[in-house]
Design an enzyme around this catalytic site. Structure first.
Site, PDB file in Angstrom:
ATOM      1  N   PHE A  18       0.809  -1.226   0.000  1.00  0.00           N
ATOM      2  CA  PHE A  18       0.000   0.000   0.000  1.00  0.00           C
ATOM      3  C   PHE A  18       0.837   1.269   0.000  1.00  0.00           C
ATOM      4  O   PHE A  18       1.801   1.380   0.745  1.00  0.00           O
ATOM      5  CB  PHE A  18      -0.965  -0.025   1.201  1.00  0.00           C
ATOM      6  CG  PHE A  18      -1.848  -1.246   1.204  1.00  0.00           C
ATOM      7  CD1 PHE A  18      -1.679  -2.254   2.148  1.00  0.00           C
ATOM      8  CD2 PHE A  18      -2.821  -1.414   0.230  1.00  0.00           C
ATOM      9  CE1 PHE A  18      -2.470  -3.394   2.143  1.00  0.00           C
ATOM     10  CE2 PHE A  18      -3.619  -2.555   0.198  1.00  0.00           C
ATOM     11  CZ  PHE A  18      -3.434  -3.548   1.151  1.00  0.00           C
ATOM     12  N   ASP A  19       0.430   2.198  -0.860  1.00  0.00           N
ATOM     13  CA  ASP A  19       1.115   3.495  -0.968  1.00  0.00           C
ATOM     14  C   ASP A  19       0.398   4.573  -0.157  1.00  0.00           C
ATOM     15  O   ASP A  19       1.031   5.486   0.356  1.00  0.00           O
ATOM     16  CB  ASP A  19       1.148   3.969  -2.439  1.00  0.00           C
ATOM     17  CG  ASP A  19       1.734   2.904  -3.362  1.00  0.00           C
ATOM     18  OD1 ASP A  19       1.250   2.762  -4.494  1.00  0.00           O
ATOM     19  OD2 ASP A  19       2.661   2.190  -2.894  1.00  0.00           O
ATOM     20  N   THR A  20      -0.947   4.482  -0.095  1.00  0.00           N
ATOM     21  CA  THR A  20      -1.735   5.489   0.623  1.00  0.00           C
ATOM     22  C   THR A  20      -2.373   4.852   1.846  1.00  0.00           C
ATOM     23  O   THR A  20      -3.015   3.792   1.737  1.00  0.00           O
ATOM     24  CB  THR A  20      -2.844   6.067  -0.296  1.00  0.00           C
ATOM     25  OG1 THR A  20      -2.229   6.645  -1.451  1.00  0.00           O
ATOM     26  CG2 THR A  20      -3.667   7.137   0.438  1.00  0.00           C
TER      27      THR A  20
END
Ligand SMILES: O=C(O)[C@H](O)[C@H](O)COP(=O)(O)O
Ligand SMILES: [Mg+2]
Length: 300
Positions: A18-20
Protein backbone atom coordinates in the site's frame (compact mmCIF):
# COMPACT_ATOMS: atom_id res chain seq x y z
CA UNK A 1 -11.98 -14.32 7.07
CA UNK A 2 -9.73 -11.50 8.25
CA UNK A 3 -5.98 -12.11 8.23
CA UNK A 4 -4.57 -11.66 11.73
CA UNK A 5 -1.27 -9.80 11.59
CA UNK A 6 1.41 -10.68 14.13
CA UNK A 7 4.89 -11.05 12.63
CA UNK A 8 7.33 -8.50 11.15
CA UNK A 9 6.86 -10.28 7.81
CA UNK A 10 3.12 -9.61 8.00
CA UNK A 11 3.65 -5.91 8.58
CA UNK A 12 6.40 -5.66 5.97
CA UNK A 13 4.09 -7.16 3.36
CA UNK A 14 1.50 -4.50 4.20
CA UNK A 15 4.04 -1.76 3.61
CA UNK A 16 4.92 -3.30 0.25
CA UNK A 17 1.27 -3.49 -0.83
CA UNK A 18 0.00 0.00 0.00
CA UNK A 19 1.12 3.49 -0.97
CA UNK A 20 -1.74 5.49 0.62
CA UNK A 21 -2.63 4.95 4.27
CA UNK A 22 -5.91 6.43 5.48
CA UNK A 23 -6.06 6.64 9.27
CA UNK A 24 -9.17 7.00 11.36
CA UNK A 25 -8.34 9.06 14.46
CA UNK A 26 -10.47 8.40 17.57
CA UNK A 27 -9.65 4.90 18.79
CA UNK A 28 -6.78 4.43 16.30
CA UNK A 29 -4.29 7.28 16.87
CA UNK A 30 -5.65 8.51 20.18
CA UNK A 31 -8.34 8.41 22.83
CA UNK A 32 -9.30 12.03 23.43
CA UNK A 33 -5.97 13.80 23.97
CA UNK A 34 -4.09 10.62 24.91
CA UNK A 35 -1.97 9.14 22.10
CA UNK A 36 -2.09 5.39 21.52
CA UNK A 37 1.29 3.78 22.21
CA UNK A 38 3.43 3.58 19.10
CA UNK A 39 1.19 5.71 16.88
CA UNK A 40 3.76 8.50 16.40
CA UNK A 41 6.59 6.07 15.63
CA UNK A 42 4.53 4.16 13.08
CA UNK A 43 3.43 7.33 11.28
CA UNK A 44 7.10 8.36 11.14
CA UNK A 45 8.11 4.96 9.71
CA UNK A 46 5.42 5.25 7.03
CA UNK A 47 6.51 8.77 6.06
CA UNK A 48 10.13 7.64 5.89
CA UNK A 49 9.01 4.81 3.57
CA UNK A 50 7.45 7.44 1.28
CA UNK A 51 3.83 6.54 2.06
CA UNK A 52 1.03 9.10 1.65
CA UNK A 53 -0.85 9.58 4.90
CA UNK A 54 -4.43 10.82 5.20
CA UNK A 55 -6.40 11.31 8.41
CA UNK A 56 -10.14 10.64 8.01
CA UNK A 57 -12.24 11.30 11.12
CA UNK A 58 -15.98 11.35 11.78
CA UNK A 59 -15.36 13.62 14.76
CA UNK A 60 -17.02 16.92 13.79
CA UNK A 61 -16.02 18.80 16.96
CA UNK A 62 -13.00 20.28 15.21
CA UNK A 63 -12.31 21.83 11.83
CA UNK A 64 -9.35 20.69 9.68
CA UNK A 65 -7.40 23.71 10.93
CA UNK A 66 -8.14 23.06 14.59
CA UNK A 67 -7.33 19.38 14.07
CA UNK A 68 -3.93 20.52 12.78
CA UNK A 69 -3.56 22.26 16.16
CA UNK A 70 -4.35 18.99 17.96
CA UNK A 71 -1.85 17.06 15.84
CA UNK A 72 0.80 19.69 16.59
CA UNK A 73 0.01 19.69 20.30
CA UNK A 74 0.36 15.90 20.42
CA UNK A 75 3.61 15.99 18.42
CA UNK A 76 2.12 14.16 15.43
CA UNK A 77 3.29 15.43 12.02
CA UNK A 78 0.31 16.28 9.82
CA UNK A 79 -0.59 18.87 7.20
CA UNK A 80 -4.05 20.47 7.01
CA UNK A 81 -4.52 19.02 3.52
CA UNK A 82 -4.00 15.51 4.92
CA UNK A 83 -6.86 15.93 7.40
CA UNK A 84 -10.48 15.16 6.40
CA UNK A 85 -13.15 15.52 9.08
CA UNK A 86 -16.92 15.05 8.83
CA UNK A 87 -17.46 18.77 9.61
CA UNK A 88 -15.43 19.64 6.50
CA UNK A 89 -17.21 17.01 4.40
CA UNK A 90 -20.60 18.32 5.57
CA UNK A 91 -19.73 21.93 4.71
CA UNK A 92 -18.52 20.89 1.23
CA UNK A 93 -21.65 18.79 0.74
CA UNK A 94 -23.93 21.72 1.62
CA UNK A 95 -22.05 24.22 -0.55
CA UNK A 96 -21.08 22.05 -3.55
CA UNK A 97 -23.45 19.07 -3.70
CA UNK A 98 -26.70 20.36 -2.18
CA UNK A 99 -25.77 23.87 -3.44
CA UNK A 100 -27.74 25.59 -0.66
CA UNK A 101 -28.73 29.00 -2.11
CA UNK A 102 -26.63 31.87 -0.73
CA UNK A 103 -29.71 33.52 0.81
CA UNK A 104 -30.41 30.37 2.83
CA UNK A 105 -28.78 29.24 6.07
CA UNK A 106 -28.17 26.14 8.20
CA UNK A 107 -29.43 25.54 11.72
CA UNK A 108 -26.54 23.83 13.55
CA UNK A 109 -26.54 21.42 16.45
CA UNK A 110 -22.82 21.06 16.93
CA UNK A 111 -19.54 22.66 17.96
CA UNK A 112 -16.91 25.04 16.58
CA UNK A 113 -15.68 22.46 14.08
CA UNK A 114 -18.91 22.66 12.12
CA UNK A 115 -19.11 26.45 12.46
CA UNK A 116 -15.55 27.01 11.22
CA UNK A 117 -15.99 24.71 8.23
CA UNK A 118 -19.33 26.27 7.23
CA UNK A 119 -17.76 29.72 7.49
CA UNK A 120 -14.81 28.55 5.35
CA UNK A 121 -17.27 27.34 2.69
CA UNK A 122 -19.25 30.61 2.82
CA UNK A 123 -22.37 28.93 4.20
CA UNK A 124 -24.50 31.03 6.62
CA UNK A 125 -25.63 29.37 9.83
CA UNK A 126 -27.39 29.96 13.15
CA UNK A 127 -27.44 27.96 16.38
CA UNK A 128 -24.28 25.96 17.18
CA UNK A 129 -22.33 27.66 19.99
CA UNK A 130 -24.67 30.71 20.07
CA UNK A 131 -25.13 31.38 23.82
CA UNK A 132 -28.87 31.95 23.22
CA UNK A 133 -29.13 28.26 22.23
CA UNK A 134 -26.76 26.89 24.84
CA UNK A 135 -29.29 27.18 27.66
CA UNK A 136 -31.00 24.81 30.06
CA UNK A 137 -34.03 27.12 30.27
CA UNK A 138 -37.28 25.42 29.18
CA UNK A 139 -38.01 26.04 25.50
CA UNK A 140 -41.19 27.98 24.72
CA UNK A 141 -42.70 28.30 21.25
CA UNK A 142 -44.36 31.54 22.40
CA UNK A 143 -40.98 33.27 22.43
CA UNK A 144 -39.67 31.53 19.29
CA UNK A 145 -39.56 33.23 15.86
CA UNK A 146 -39.09 30.78 12.97
CA UNK A 147 -36.38 31.87 10.54
CA UNK A 148 -37.85 31.16 7.08
CA UNK A 149 -34.34 31.17 5.54
CA UNK A 150 -33.21 27.99 7.27
CA UNK A 151 -32.91 25.46 4.44
CA UNK A 152 -31.09 22.69 6.32
CA UNK A 153 -30.44 21.36 9.81
CA UNK A 154 -26.96 19.91 10.39
CA UNK A 155 -26.38 17.83 13.54
CA UNK A 156 -23.01 16.59 14.80
CA UNK A 157 -21.31 15.73 18.09
CA UNK A 158 -22.43 18.45 20.53
CA UNK A 159 -21.41 18.26 24.19
CA UNK A 160 -23.80 21.15 24.91
CA UNK A 161 -26.88 19.58 23.32
CA UNK A 162 -30.15 20.58 25.03
CA UNK A 163 -33.93 20.75 24.62
CA UNK A 164 -33.81 24.23 23.06
CA UNK A 165 -31.50 23.07 20.25
CA UNK A 166 -33.54 19.93 19.58
CA UNK A 167 -36.80 21.94 19.64
CA UNK A 168 -35.53 24.61 17.24
CA UNK A 169 -34.19 21.95 14.85
CA UNK A 170 -37.55 20.17 15.07
CA UNK A 171 -39.41 23.39 14.17
CA UNK A 172 -37.24 23.97 11.09
CA UNK A 173 -37.53 20.38 9.93
CA UNK A 174 -41.31 20.33 10.30
CA UNK A 175 -42.25 23.90 9.33
CA UNK A 176 -39.74 25.13 6.71
CA UNK A 177 -40.73 23.53 3.39
CA UNK A 178 -37.89 21.42 1.91
CA UNK A 179 -35.62 21.87 4.94
CA UNK A 180 -32.97 19.10 4.70
CA UNK A 181 -32.07 16.91 7.71
CA UNK A 182 -28.29 16.30 7.63
CA UNK A 183 -25.92 14.71 10.15
CA UNK A 184 -22.12 14.73 10.06
CA UNK A 185 -22.01 11.07 11.16
CA UNK A 186 -23.92 8.41 13.09
CA UNK A 187 -21.33 6.85 15.39
CA UNK A 188 -23.26 5.51 18.39
CA UNK A 189 -20.40 6.00 20.85
CA UNK A 190 -17.26 8.07 21.23
CA UNK A 191 -14.06 6.47 22.69
CA UNK A 192 -12.83 9.22 25.03
CA UNK A 193 -9.57 9.02 26.99
CA UNK A 194 -11.45 7.68 30.02
CA UNK A 195 -14.01 5.44 28.37
CA UNK A 196 -17.03 5.36 26.09
CA UNK A 197 -19.38 8.33 25.78
CA UNK A 198 -22.49 8.87 23.65
CA UNK A 199 -21.44 9.63 20.08
CA UNK A 200 -22.80 11.93 17.38
CA UNK A 201 -25.40 9.34 16.46
CA UNK A 202 -26.78 9.61 19.98
CA UNK A 203 -27.05 13.40 19.62
CA UNK A 204 -29.25 13.23 16.50
CA UNK A 205 -31.25 10.20 17.69
CA UNK A 206 -33.94 12.28 19.50
CA UNK A 207 -34.65 14.18 16.27
CA UNK A 208 -34.86 10.97 14.21
CA UNK A 209 -37.33 9.59 16.76
CA UNK A 210 -39.44 12.73 16.98
CA UNK A 211 -39.47 13.24 13.21
CA UNK A 212 -39.80 9.53 12.35
CA UNK A 213 -37.28 10.34 9.64
CA UNK A 214 -33.67 9.33 8.88
CA UNK A 215 -31.18 12.08 8.01
CA UNK A 216 -28.63 12.17 5.20
CA UNK A 217 -25.41 11.11 6.92
CA UNK A 218 -22.23 12.53 5.37
CA UNK A 219 -19.34 10.96 7.31
CA UNK A 220 -17.99 7.39 7.14
CA UNK A 221 -19.23 4.98 5.80
CA UNK A 222 -21.01 7.33 3.34
CA UNK A 223 -19.41 7.75 -0.08
CA UNK A 224 -19.73 11.54 0.34
CA UNK A 225 -16.69 11.43 2.63
CA UNK A 226 -14.60 9.58 0.05
CA UNK A 227 -15.86 11.87 -2.74
CA UNK A 228 -14.68 14.81 -0.64
CA UNK A 229 -11.19 13.29 -0.35
CA UNK A 230 -10.99 12.23 -4.00
CA UNK A 231 -11.89 15.79 -5.04
CA UNK A 232 -8.61 16.89 -3.45
CA UNK A 233 -6.30 13.86 -3.51
CA UNK A 234 -5.51 11.36 -6.26
CA UNK A 235 -4.88 7.83 -5.01
CA UNK A 236 -5.15 4.28 -6.36
CA UNK A 237 -7.85 2.48 -4.32
CA UNK A 238 -6.07 -0.83 -5.00
CA UNK A 239 -2.96 0.46 -3.27
CA UNK A 240 -4.80 2.22 -0.45
CA UNK A 241 -5.59 0.87 3.02
CA UNK A 242 -8.10 2.28 5.53
CA UNK A 243 -7.17 1.74 9.16
CA UNK A 244 -10.03 2.02 11.66
CA UNK A 245 -11.50 0.86 14.96
CA UNK A 246 -15.20 0.72 14.07
CA UNK A 247 -16.65 -1.88 11.71
CA UNK A 248 -19.81 -0.04 10.63
CA UNK A 249 -18.00 3.20 9.79
CA UNK A 250 -14.29 2.77 9.03
CA UNK A 251 -14.29 -0.76 7.60
CA UNK A 252 -17.55 -0.29 5.66
CA UNK A 253 -16.18 3.02 4.33
CA UNK A 254 -13.04 1.31 3.10
CA UNK A 255 -14.93 -1.56 1.52
CA UNK A 256 -17.41 0.76 -0.21
CA UNK A 257 -14.50 2.70 -1.67
CA UNK A 258 -12.72 -0.43 -2.95
CA UNK A 259 -9.92 0.04 -0.41
CA UNK A 260 -8.26 -2.64 1.70
CA UNK A 261 -9.06 -2.45 5.39
CA UNK A 262 -7.15 -2.96 8.63
CA UNK A 263 -9.10 -3.15 11.89
CA UNK A 264 -7.30 -2.25 15.13
CA UNK A 265 -8.60 -3.36 18.52
CA UNK A 266 -7.75 -0.18 20.45
CA UNK A 267 -11.14 1.51 20.00
CA UNK A 268 -14.75 0.46 19.65
CA UNK A 269 -14.54 -3.08 18.23
CA UNK A 270 -14.18 -5.95 20.69
CA UNK A 271 -13.00 -9.51 20.02
CA UNK A 272 -16.57 -10.81 20.38
CA UNK A 273 -17.57 -8.53 17.49
CA UNK A 274 -15.24 -10.35 15.09
CA UNK A 275 -15.22 -13.91 16.37
CA UNK A 276 -17.81 -16.35 17.71
CA UNK A 277 -21.54 -16.73 17.19
CA UNK A 278 -22.38 -13.03 17.29
CA UNK A 279 -19.55 -11.85 15.06
CA UNK A 280 -20.41 -9.04 12.67
CA UNK A 281 -20.91 -9.75 8.97
CA UNK A 282 -18.54 -6.84 8.29
CA UNK A 283 -15.15 -8.56 7.91
CA UNK A 284 -11.96 -6.49 7.50
CA UNK A 285 -9.10 -7.70 5.32
CA UNK A 286 -6.63 -7.50 8.19
CA UNK A 287 -6.77 -7.28 11.99
CA UNK A 288 -4.09 -6.29 14.46
CA UNK A 289 -4.14 -5.31 18.12
CA UNK A 290 -2.91 -1.76 17.73
CA UNK A 291 -1.38 0.53 15.13
CA UNK A 292 1.69 0.40 17.37
CA UNK A 293 2.23 -3.22 16.28
CA UNK A 294 3.62 -1.94 12.97
CA UNK A 295 6.79 -0.84 14.79
CA UNK A 296 7.84 -4.47 14.16
CA UNK A 297 8.55 -3.76 10.48
CA UNK A 298 12.15 -4.29 9.34
CA UNK A 299 14.19 -1.13 9.81
CA UNK A 300 15.07 0.64 6.58
O1 LIG B 1 -19.29 10.38 18.08
C1 LIG B 1 -18.52 10.66 17.18
O2 LIG B 1 -18.63 11.65 16.47
C2 LIG B 1 -17.50 9.63 16.88
O3 LIG B 1 -17.47 8.64 17.84
C3 LIG B 1 -16.10 10.01 16.83
O4 LIG B 1 -15.89 11.31 16.83
C4 LIG B 1 -15.48 9.20 15.74
O5 LIG B 1 -14.32 9.73 15.31
P1 LIG B 1 -13.35 8.80 14.40
O6 LIG B 1 -13.23 7.47 15.10
O7 LIG B 1 -14.03 8.68 13.06
O8 LIG B 1 -12.04 9.56 14.38
MG1 LIG C 1 -12.51 5.69 15.39
Amino acid sequence: MAARLSSPEHYDSLLDKFDTWMFDCDGVLWHGDRLIDGAVEVLDILRKRGKRLLFVTNNASKSRKSYKGKFDQLGVEARVDEIYGSAYAAAVYISSVMKLPKDKKVYVIGMTGIEEELREEGVSFIGGTDPADCTLEPFSLTNFTLDPDVGAVLCGLDVHVNYTKLSKAFQYLTRNPGCQFLVTNEDSTYPSADGLLPGAGAISAPLRFALEKDPISIGKPAKTMLDCIQAKVHFDPKRTIMIGDRLNTDILFGQAGGLSTLLVMTGITLEKDITGPNASTIVPDYVTGSIGDLRAVKAL
